[in-house]
Motif scaffolding. Structure first.
Motif, PDB file in Angstrom:
ATOM      1  N   PRO A   1       3.348  -1.153  17.727  1.00 51.12           N
ATOM      2  CA  PRO A   1       3.337  -2.028  16.549  1.00 51.12           C
ATOM      3  C   PRO A   1       1.905  -2.446  16.217  1.00 51.12           C
ATOM      4  N   LEU A   2       1.577  -2.445  14.936  1.00 52.85           N
ATOM      5  CA  LEU A   2       0.212  -2.751  14.513  1.00 52.85           C
ATOM      6  C   LEU A   2       0.167  -3.967  13.598  1.00 52.85           C
ATOM      7  N   LEU A   3      -0.868  -4.749  13.765  1.00 54.95           N
ATOM      8  CA  LEU A   3      -1.196  -5.836  12.860  1.00 54.95           C
ATOM      9  C   LEU A   3      -2.615  -5.567  12.361  1.00 54.95           C
ATOM     10  N   ASN A   4      -2.739  -5.258  11.084  1.00 53.00           N
ATOM     11  CA  ASN A   4      -4.043  -4.993  10.485  1.00 53.00           C
ATOM     12  C   ASN A   4      -4.342  -6.069   9.458  1.00 53.00           C
ATOM     13  N   TRP A   5      -5.617  -6.317   9.249  1.00 54.93           N
ATOM     14  CA  TRP A   5      -6.034  -7.250   8.217  1.00 54.93           C
ATOM     15  C   TRP A   5      -7.272  -6.704   7.550  1.00 54.93           C
TER      16      TRP A   5
ATOM     17  N   LYS B   1      -3.222   2.109   1.788  1.00 54.42           N
ATOM     18  CA  LYS B   1      -2.695   3.474   1.914  1.00 54.42           C
ATOM     19  C   LYS B   1      -2.156   3.707   3.326  1.00 54.42           C
ATOM     20  N   PHE B   2      -2.897   3.240   4.317  1.00 52.12           N
ATOM     21  CA  PHE B   2      -2.462   3.375   5.705  1.00 52.12           C
ATOM     22  C   PHE B   2      -1.140   2.629   5.917  1.00 52.12           C
TER      23      PHE B   2
ATOM     24  N   SER C   1       4.721   2.633   6.658  1.00 49.20           N
ATOM     25  CA  SER C   1       6.011   2.152   6.162  1.00 49.20           C
ATOM     26  C   SER C   1       6.962   3.309   5.898  1.00 49.20           C
ATOM     27  N   ARG C   2       6.464   4.349   5.278  1.00 46.63           N
ATOM     28  CA  ARG C   2       7.309   5.519   4.988  1.00 46.63           C
ATOM     29  C   ARG C   2       7.784   6.206   6.260  1.00 46.63           C
ATOM     30  N   LEU C   3       6.999   6.094   7.312  1.00 48.86           N
ATOM     31  CA  LEU C   3       7.383   6.687   8.590  1.00 48.86           C
ATOM     32  C   LEU C   3       8.268   5.753   9.422  1.00 48.86           C
ATOM     33  N   GLY C   4       8.523   4.559   8.902  1.00 45.64           N
ATOM     34  CA  GLY C   4       9.368   3.603   9.615  1.00 45.64           C
ATOM     35  C   GLY C   4       8.686   2.951  10.805  1.00 45.64           C
ATOM     36  N   LYS C   5       7.364   2.897  10.792  1.00 48.19           N
ATOM     37  CA  LYS C   5       6.604   2.295  11.889  1.00 48.19           C
ATOM     38  C   LYS C   5       6.527   0.780  11.712  1.00 48.19           C
TER      39      LYS C   5
ATOM     40  N   GLN D   1      -2.406  11.709  11.586  1.00 50.71           N
ATOM     41  CA  GLN D   1      -1.821  11.492  12.905  1.00 50.71           C
ATOM     42  C   GLN D   1      -0.938  10.251  12.960  1.00 50.71           C
ATOM     43  N   ALA D   2      -0.679   9.647  11.812  1.00 55.10           N
ATOM     44  CA  ALA D   2       0.109   8.412  11.780  1.00 55.10           C
ATOM     45  C   ALA D   2       1.488   8.604  12.380  1.00 55.10           C
ATOM     46  N   VAL D   3       2.033   9.796  12.300  1.00 56.74           N
ATOM     47  CA  VAL D   3       3.346  10.066  12.866  1.00 56.74           C
ATOM     48  C   VAL D   3       3.367   9.827  14.379  1.00 56.74           C
ATOM     49  N   ASN D   4       2.227   9.925  15.023  1.00 53.93           N
ATOM     50  CA  ASN D   4       2.128   9.746  16.477  1.00 53.93           C
ATOM     51  C   ASN D   4       1.953   8.303  16.901  1.00 53.93           C
TER      52      ASN D   4
END
Length: 84
Positions: free
Chosen positions: A9-13, A28-29, A34-38, A2-5
Motif C-alpha cells: 500500500p502506498l501513500l504519496n503526496w 497519472k501514477f 487505481s486501474r490495477l486495483g492497488k 512496473q506498477a503491476v508488480n
C-alpha cells in the motif's frame, strides 16, 4: 510499466506547484494504480512546491502519515482527519 508488480500500500503526496516533479505525474501514477486495483492514496497540496511550506499542510501530512502507519503497520482502526 512496473506498477503491476507493486503490492505494498502506498501513500504519496505532492505539491500542486512542484517544479521538480510535476503533480500531473503523481496523478497519472495514481490513476494507473487505481486501474490495477492497488491500495494507494494521493494527497495533493494546493499552492505548495516540492516541500510543504504552509504549517497547516505540514500538520495535515504528519497526521495522515501517522494514520497510515497505524492502519497498515499496527493493524489499527483507520481514523481519518474528519473523524476527529
Amino acid at each position: 510499466m512496473q506498477a503491476v508488480n507493486i503490492n505494498t500500500p502506498l501513500l504519496n503526496w505532492t505539491g500542486e506547484d512542484d517544479r521538480h516533479i510535476h503533480s500531473l505525474q503523481s496523478m497519472k501514477f495514481y490513476m494507473v494504480l487505481s486501474r490495477l486495483g492497488k491500495t494507494h492514496i494521493l494527497l495533493i497540496y494546493p499552492r505548495e512546491g516540492h516541500n510543504l511550506d504552509q504549517r497547516k499542510n505540514q500538520n495535515d501530512l504528519t497526521e495522515r502519515v501517522g494514520q497510515w502507519f497505524v492502519y497498515y503497520l499496527k493493524n489499527g482502526k483507520q481514523q481519518t482527519v474528519e473523524e476527529k
